[in-house]
Each structure stands twice: as C-alpha cells, then as structure tokens.
Design an enzyme around this catalytic site. Structure first.
Site, mmCIF file in Angstrom:
data_model
loop_
_atom_site.group_PDB
_atom_site.id
_atom_site.type_symbol
_atom_site.label_atom_id
_atom_site.label_comp_id
_atom_site.label_asym_id
_atom_site.label_seq_id
_atom_site.Cartn_x
_atom_site.Cartn_y
_atom_site.Cartn_z
ATOM 1 N N ASP A 175 -2.726 1.032 6.918
ATOM 2 C CA ASP A 175 -1.782 0.777 5.825
ATOM 3 C C ASP A 175 -1.304 -0.678 5.842
ATOM 4 O OD1 ASP A 175 -1.240 3.833 5.124
ATOM 5 O OD2 ASP A 175 -1.076 3.577 7.295
ATOM 6 N N ASP A 187 0.883 -1.161 0.000
ATOM 7 C CA ASP A 187 0.000 0.000 0.000
ATOM 8 C C ASP A 187 0.922 1.212 0.000
ATOM 9 O OD1 ASP A 187 -2.274 1.645 0.235
ATOM 10 O OD2 ASP A 187 -2.104 1.657 2.421
ATOM 11 N N GLU A 230 -0.968 -1.371 -5.012
ATOM 12 C CA GLU A 230 -2.198 -0.613 -5.252
ATOM 13 C C GLU A 230 -1.989 0.335 -6.424
ATOM 14 O OE1 GLU A 230 -4.986 0.838 -2.072
ATOM 15 O OE2 GLU A 230 -4.239 2.761 -2.785
#
Length: 196
Positions: A143, A9, A70
């Site tokens: 996160d 992330d 991501e």
C-alpha cells in the site's frame, strides 16, 4: 521548483499515503510515506474518522500542491469496493477543503508510468518505486509503494516543464528506463498525426 504530490492508495483497513517532490527534470524525491491502518472490528464511523485525521495531518504538515488518488473500479467483492470508496471520499473532501485538485489514476496507468508496462505486478512496481526514489530498501507494505507510485505518476504528468525546455540535456540526465518510456509515450501522443 519541485511539484509536491500526495498519492493515496485508498483502503479502509490499510490506506497508503505517500508524498513525493518532483523536480522539473522529473527527478523524484521521497518526502513522507505511511500506511493509515484501521481495524475491521472498529465502528465504521471511527475507521473513516481515523483515515480523515491521518490524511489531513499529512496535508497540513507537508502542504502538497496536488493530490493523486487511485480510481475506484468495480470488483467482485462489494465490501472491498465500499471500503475503498469510503476512504476515497475522505481524501476528496480533505483536498477540496484545502482547494487542492485531485487527479484520479487507474492502476494500469500508474503501473505504466513507473515500470513502462501497464501489466506489471506489485513486486515490479515496488522495485521501480525504490529505484526511482533512490531508497535503500523497498517501501513496505504494498500500500505504501502504491501510494508513492501514484504520486510519481501524477508528478511526471504534471511536473513543471520550463527547466526541461530551457535545457533539454538537464531533463534527460538521471532518467530511469521507465521515465524515458513515459516521456517517449507522452511525446508520441502529442506528435501530429498525418491524414491518410
């Protein structure tokens, strides 16, 4: 044999990194998780370097077979987008250096994979990651949970299917509702469509 996936992330201040093993029956097991933090007060080059060192250390220690990142998408805050893109670039370069393919997944895709609903909120994603990985406590901060969700999402898409084909009942055992929803959606997408 399990598929080991590193999920990232990306972020310049907080970069979540999670590593998960995905078995042929889609059972996911936590290998490692951490959040690489840098201070906004530090020089940009030093911050990017810190993320690089953290990601490469995890790649070298745990030797994942795949990397899930991501997908960067447009936001109103250009500074946030730039930081996310810079962290993503570090991950892409580190993976390429090791000959690893990087899969990009949208937040909606990841939410749908782990919760069965693309509009799930962070609390729901974190709760499902905890359940899927059989953790005693939810992974924090968000996160960390998001990085693990990315790894799970990619692992379920790319998990070896040989065992489940050989013994379908083994593949069904232990699936969460989200895993069953994901499996059913995959089956439906592969089913032949009748011409009208």
């Amino acid at each position: 044999m399990a598929l080991r996936v590193l999920g990232v992330d990306p972020g310049l201040t907080r970069c979540g990194v999670g590593i998960v093993d995905i078995a042929a029956n889609r059972r996911a097991t936590l290998v490692a998780v951490e959040v690489i933090r840098t201070s906004p007060d530090d020089d940009l080059a030093a911050r990017v370097r810190a993320i690089q060192l953290g990601v490469t250390a995890l790649l070298d220690e745990h030797a994942p077979a795949a990397v899930a990142l991501e997908r960067v998408f447009a936001q109103h805050n250009v500074r946030t987008v730039m930081g996310t893109a810079q962290a993503s670039g570090v991950v892409l370069a580190a993976a390429a250096e090791r000959g690893l393919t990087v899969a990009l997944h949208t937040p909606t895709e990841v939410k749908a994979a782990v919760t069965g609903h693309g509009g799930a909120d962070k609390r729901q994603v974190t709760a499902m990651v905890q359940r899927i990985l059989r953790l005693d406590a939810p992974p924090k901060p968000a996160d960390a949970a998001d990085a693990l969700a990315l790894a799970i999402c990619h692992g379920w898409r790319g998990a070896p299917a040989s065992a489940s084909r050989a013994d379908p009942s083994a593949a069904e055992e232990g699936l969460t509702p989200a895993q069953r929803a994901w499996r059913d959606a995959e089956r439906a997408s592969r089913a032949p469509r009748l011409e009208r």
